[in-house]
Motif scaffolding. Structure first.
Motif, PDB file in Angstrom:
ATOM      1  N   ARG A 197     -16.750   1.760   0.067  1.00 60.17           N
ATOM      2  CA  ARG A 197     -16.216   0.479  -0.932  1.00 60.17           C
ATOM      3  C   ARG A 197     -15.341   0.095  -0.292  1.00 60.17           C
ATOM      4  O   ARG A 197     -15.058  -1.336  -0.262  1.00 60.17           O
ATOM      5  N   GLU A 198     -14.158   1.058   0.186  1.00 62.96           N
ATOM      6  CA  GLU A 198     -12.573   0.354   1.032  1.00 62.96           C
ATOM      7  C   GLU A 198     -12.816   1.201   2.482  1.00 62.96           C
ATOM      8  O   GLU A 198     -12.941   2.673   2.076  1.00 62.96           O
ATOM      9  N   HIS A 199     -12.749   0.784   3.271  1.00 67.19           N
ATOM     10  CA  HIS A 199     -13.014   1.802   4.425  1.00 67.19           C
ATOM     11  C   HIS A 199     -11.983   2.116   4.547  1.00 67.19           C
ATOM     12  O   HIS A 199     -11.755   3.230   5.270  1.00 67.19           O
ATOM     13  N   CYS A 200     -10.375   1.217   4.499  1.00 68.31           N
ATOM     14  CA  CYS A 200      -8.948   1.940   4.734  1.00 68.31           C
ATOM     15  C   CYS A 200      -8.495   2.523   3.184  1.00 68.31           C
ATOM     16  O   CYS A 200      -8.124   1.189   2.227  1.00 68.31           O
ATOM     17  N   PRO A 201      -9.499   3.513   2.644  1.00 65.79           N
ATOM     18  CA  PRO A 201      -8.867   3.334   1.350  1.00 65.79           C
ATOM     19  C   PRO A 201      -7.521   4.071   0.810  1.00 65.79           C
ATOM     20  O   PRO A 201      -6.965   4.328   2.063  1.00 65.79           O
ATOM     21  N   GLN A 202      -7.145   3.431  -0.784  1.00 69.68           N
ATOM     22  CA  GLN A 202      -5.873   4.135  -0.985  1.00 69.68           C
ATOM     23  C   GLN A 202      -5.190   5.463  -0.541  1.00 69.68           C
ATOM     24  O   GLN A 202      -4.187   6.077  -0.769  1.00 69.68           O
ATOM     25  N   SER A 203      -6.354   6.443  -1.372  1.00 70.83           N
ATOM     26  CA  SER A 203      -6.295   7.668  -0.717  1.00 70.83           C
ATOM     27  C   SER A 203      -5.772   8.679   0.755  1.00 70.83           C
ATOM     28  O   SER A 203      -5.185   9.982   0.096  1.00 70.83           O
ATOM     29  N   MET A 204      -5.945   7.410   1.721  1.00 71.51           N
ATOM     30  CA  MET A 204      -5.791   8.366   2.739  1.00 71.51           C
ATOM     31  C   MET A 204      -4.138   7.705   2.987  1.00 71.51           C
ATOM     32  O   MET A 204      -3.583   8.707   3.511  1.00 71.51           O
ATOM     33  N   TYR A 205      -3.824   7.175   2.105  1.00 67.72           N
ATOM     34  CA  TYR A 205      -1.851   6.413   1.929  1.00 67.72           C
ATOM     35  C   TYR A 205      -1.267   7.402   1.815  1.00 67.72           C
ATOM     36  O   TYR A 205      -0.120   7.795   1.967  1.00 67.72           O
ATOM     37  N   ASP A 206      -1.982   7.639   0.491  1.00 70.52           N
ATOM     38  CA  ASP A 206      -1.362   8.735  -0.590  1.00 70.52           C
ATOM     39  C   ASP A 206      -1.331  10.101   0.213  1.00 70.52           C
ATOM     40  O   ASP A 206      -0.152  10.703  -0.361  1.00 70.52           O
ATOM     41  N   ALA A 207      -2.706  10.157   0.797  1.00 71.22           N
ATOM     42  CA  ALA A 207      -1.720  11.578   1.554  1.00 71.22           C
ATOM     43  C   ALA A 207      -1.303  11.782   2.647  1.00 71.22           C
ATOM     44  O   ALA A 207      -0.178  12.669   2.394  1.00 71.22           O
ATOM     45  N   GLN A 208      -1.505   9.873   2.892  1.00 73.79           N
ATOM     46  CA  GLN A 208      -0.167  10.741   4.032  1.00 73.79           C
ATOM     47  C   GLN A 208       1.388  10.147   3.474  1.00 73.79           C
ATOM     48  O   GLN A 208       2.164  11.086   3.863  1.00 73.79           O
ATOM     49  N   MET A 209       1.780   9.998   2.351  1.00 77.43           N
ATOM     50  CA  MET A 209       3.036   9.566   1.897  1.00 77.43           C
ATOM     51  C   MET A 209       3.376  11.121   0.938  1.00 77.43           C
ATOM     52  O   MET A 209       4.323  11.640   1.280  1.00 77.43           O
ATOM     53  N   ASN A 210       2.629  12.250   0.410  1.00 78.76           N
ATOM     54  CA  ASN A 210       2.656  13.159  -0.231  1.00 78.76           C
ATOM     55  C   ASN A 210       3.484  14.255   0.858  1.00 78.76           C
ATOM     56  O   ASN A 210       4.077  14.668   1.157  1.00 78.76           O
ATOM     57  N   TYR A 211       2.586  14.158   1.969  1.00 79.95           N
ATOM     58  CA  TYR A 211       2.354  14.277   3.223  1.00 79.95           C
ATOM     59  C   TYR A 211       3.979  14.490   4.092  1.00 79.95           C
ATOM     60  O   TYR A 211       5.133  15.348   4.038  1.00 79.95           O
ATOM     61  N   PHE A 212       4.782  13.454   3.657  1.00 76.09           N
ATOM     62  CA  PHE A 212       6.363  12.156   4.456  1.00 76.09           C
ATOM     63  C   PHE A 212       6.496  13.438   3.063  1.00 76.09           C
ATOM     64  O   PHE A 212       8.125  14.237   4.113  1.00 76.09           O
ATOM     65  N   LEU A 213       6.368  13.431   1.638  1.00 72.22           N
ATOM     66  CA  LEU A 213       7.335  13.477   1.327  1.00 72.22           C
ATOM     67  C   LEU A 213       7.702  15.505   1.339  1.00 72.22           C
ATOM     68  O   LEU A 213       8.685  15.914   0.923  1.00 72.22           O
ATOM     69  N   ASP A 214       6.710  16.213   1.400  1.00 68.20           N
ATOM     70  CA  ASP A 214       6.156  17.229   1.250  1.00 68.20           C
ATOM     71  C   ASP A 214       7.194  17.947   3.023  1.00 68.20           C
ATOM     72  O   ASP A 214       7.943  19.040   2.600  1.00 68.20           O
TER      73      ASP A 214
ATOM     74  N   ILE B  26       0.474  -1.436   0.407  1.00 67.75           N
ATOM     75  CA  ILE B  26       0.038  -0.208   0.150  1.00 67.75           C
ATOM     76  C   ILE B  26       1.092   1.353   0.315  1.00 67.75           C
ATOM     77  O   ILE B  26       0.470   2.251  -0.609  1.00 67.75           O
ATOM     78  N   HIS B  27       1.790   0.685   1.145  1.00 67.50           N
ATOM     79  CA  HIS B  27       3.150   2.264   0.895  1.00 67.50           C
ATOM     80  C   HIS B  27       3.480   2.886  -0.892  1.00 67.50           C
ATOM     81  O   HIS B  27       3.686   3.873  -0.833  1.00 67.50           O
ATOM     82  N   ALA B  28       3.484   1.829  -1.294  1.00 72.62           N
ATOM     83  CA  ALA B  28       4.593   2.142  -2.561  1.00 72.62           C
ATOM     84  C   ALA B  28       3.748   1.946  -3.648  1.00 72.62           C
ATOM     85  O   ALA B  28       4.188   2.706  -4.367  1.00 72.62           O
ATOM     86  N   ARG B  29       2.999   2.088  -3.279  1.00 71.49           N
ATOM     87  CA  ARG B  29       1.823   2.050  -4.634  1.00 71.49           C
ATOM     88  C   ARG B  29       1.238   3.853  -4.210  1.00 71.49           C
ATOM     89  O   ARG B  29       1.088   4.577  -4.925  1.00 71.49           O
ATOM     90  N   ALA B  30       1.508   4.266  -2.972  1.00 67.52           N
ATOM     91  CA  ALA B  30       0.971   5.683  -2.410  1.00 67.52           C
ATOM     92  C   ALA B  30       2.573   6.619  -2.704  1.00 67.52           C
ATOM     93  O   ALA B  30       2.382   7.386  -3.539  1.00 67.52           O
ATOM     94  N   ALA B  31       3.298   5.932  -2.506  1.00 71.25           N
ATOM     95  CA  ALA B  31       4.823   6.448  -3.056  1.00 71.25           C
ATOM     96  C   ALA B  31       4.810   7.045  -5.046  1.00 71.25           C
ATOM     97  O   ALA B  31       5.755   7.727  -5.204  1.00 71.25           O
ATOM     98  N   LYS B  32       4.407   5.380  -5.035  1.00 74.05           N
ATOM     99  CA  LYS B  32       4.273   5.625  -6.527  1.00 74.05           C
ATOM    100  C   LYS B  32       3.319   6.952  -7.310  1.00 74.05           C
ATOM    101  O   LYS B  32       2.985   7.082  -8.636  1.00 74.05           O
ATOM    102  N   ALA B  33       2.282   6.980  -6.894  1.00 73.49           N
ATOM    103  CA  ALA B  33       1.454   8.227  -7.317  1.00 73.49           C
ATOM    104  C   ALA B  33       2.197   9.695  -7.079  1.00 73.49           C
ATOM    105  O   ALA B  33       1.358  10.040  -7.363  1.00 73.49           O
ATOM    106  N   GLN B  34       3.038   9.557  -6.160  1.00 72.74           N
ATOM    107  CA  GLN B  34       3.642  11.138  -5.876  1.00 72.74           C
ATOM    108  C   GLN B  34       4.877  11.251  -7.348  1.00 72.74           C
ATOM    109  O   GLN B  34       5.438  10.662  -8.029  1.00 72.74           O
ATOM    110  N   LYS B  35       4.646  12.622  -7.217  1.00 69.28           N
ATOM    111  CA  LYS B  35       5.564  13.334  -8.496  1.00 69.28           C
ATOM    112  C   LYS B  35       7.413  13.351  -7.891  1.00 69.28           C
ATOM    113  O   LYS B  35       7.635  13.432  -6.680  1.00 69.28           O
ATOM    114  N   ASP B  36       8.049  13.290  -8.873  1.00 75.90           N
ATOM    115  CA  ASP B  36       9.462  13.261  -8.276  1.00 75.90           C
ATOM    116  C   ASP B  36      10.333  12.029  -7.240  1.00 75.90           C
ATOM    117  O   ASP B  36      10.798  12.485  -6.546  1.00 75.90           O
ATOM    118  N   VAL B  37       9.597  11.540  -7.137  1.00 73.44           N
ATOM    119  CA  VAL B  37       9.493   9.894  -7.017  1.00 73.44           C
ATOM    120  C   VAL B  37      10.453   8.871  -7.360  1.00 73.44           C
ATOM    121  O   VAL B  37       9.886   7.807  -8.697  1.00 73.44           O
TER     122      VAL B  37
END
Length: 343
Positions: A288-305, A24-35
């Motif tokens: 549909r998914e209680h723990c959505p991928q979008s939540m992890y994407d936002a978390q990864m975006n914040y970490f990188l920021d 899940i974290h890898a998918r989140a990282a892959k969704a980010q820019k310049d990574v």
């Protein structure tokens, strides 16, 4: 005159572990820019190979030390069994590599403090993946909670019904704790976030194993007193016959109203008008998914920021440490039958 645009160098990210959560974290990282996903650290070569192939990662290592010796990594995401969190994080932080570590931060508060010290000494960022802080429902309730007046108490749920994990999750030497460390900590951190991250003052808990034959807990009720005078009641569990809500479901009881997550809404008391205003944000429930991928994407975006802008992550070392202090106190309270004060 020709314009020159300087592009930020790509952030090179490595992953420790190759299981469910790290995917899940890898998918989140892959969704980010310049990574760029550059490495996986996993002792089981077949799991490492499958993960590397899935995310097109070129480097595979069996230990953190191998990864550090090879170099060329900016940040490490740790999703290994709990007993590896502290040693892997400390090694990376000492080498100047930024770290995001899965919850629980460590096996106990002592380990969490060592991680915090390693981050402070090296200057490398340390973030703890308390993911619900990045969920749209949670963020909505956080913003709306000011309408509820002073929050007197909260109720939170960290429970699996008719299901529980297996493997290392159910072995104390690898996990440190059971359902409280695995699920209860979601409810704990969500309540603390909604309350404005107060410091814990005392904990009383009753924790046991009633649904399985393992050496960690599968049932718990925890009371936390905070330094803002609020009290949180938290339920943790695996294999429970019922839960009052899904993971991280939380209720807020304020002097001027009530708020809750999942389904998410607030009720505001208008005493002069003698009415109660119900505010519904319109979020779908159940999801549909209680723990959505979008939540992890936002978390990864914040970490990188935080890394790029040199900001201290929240939830970071301090937030993770506070949660571990509560978890430690809860286990001690349950074993002694006493209220445990937190220093």
């Amino acid at each position: 005159m020709e314009s020159i645009y300087l592009r930020e160098p790509k952030m090179k990210i490595a992953f420790a572990g190759a299981g469910y959560i790290i995917n899940i974290h890898a998918r989140a990282a892959k969704a980010q820019k310049d990574v760029e996903l550059v490495a996986v650290v996993e002792k089981f070569s077949d799991k490492a190979a499958a993960f590397a192939q899935k995310f097109k990662i070129k480097n595979q290592y069996t230990t953190i030390e191998q990864m550090l010796n090879a170099g060329d990594v900016d940040a490490l995401v740790i999703g290994t069994p709990n007993y590896l969190h502290a040693p892997q994080a400390v090694a990376a932080l000492k080498a100047g590599i930024h770290v995001m570590v899965e919850k629980p931060m460590a096996m106990n508060a002592r380990e969490a403090q060592k991680m915090r010290e390693a981050s402070e000494k090296s200057g490398a960022k340390l973030m703890v993946a308390h993911c619900w802080r990045f969920d749209e429902d949670v963020l909505w309730l956080k913003k709306q909670s000011q309408k509820l007046g002073k929050i007197i108490r909260t109720k939170g749920i960290g429970v699996h019904t008719h299901w529980g994990p297996s493997g290392w999750f159910t072995q104390k030497q690898f996990a440190g704790g059971g359902a409280l460390a695995d699920m209860g900590i979601h409810a704990l951190d969500t309540a603390r976030f909604l309350l404005g991250d107060p410091k814990p003052v005392s904990v009383y808990a009753k924790i046991g194993t009633h649904y399985g034959s393992f050496d960690v807990d599968d049932t718990g009720v925890i009371f936390v007193e905070w330094d803002n005078d609020a009290t949180s009641y938290i339920e943790s569990g695996w294999w429970q016959p019922h839960a009052d809500g899904p993971e991280a479901a939380t209720q807020l009881y304020g002097v001027d109203g009530f708020g809750q997550l999942f389904p998410t809404r607030i009720e505001v008391i208008k005493r002069k008008e003698q009415r109660i205003d119900a505010i519904d944000p319109g979020f779908k429930f159940p999801r549909r998914e209680h723990c959505p991928q979008s939540m992890y994407d936002a978390q990864m975006n914040y970490f990188l920021d935080c890394i790029r802008k040199d900001k201290t992550p929240v939830p970071g070392a301090l937030e993770g440490l506070m949660n571990m202090k509560v978890v430690d106190a809860a286990y001690k309270s349950s074993s002694t039958g006493k209220v445990i004060k937190i220093k």
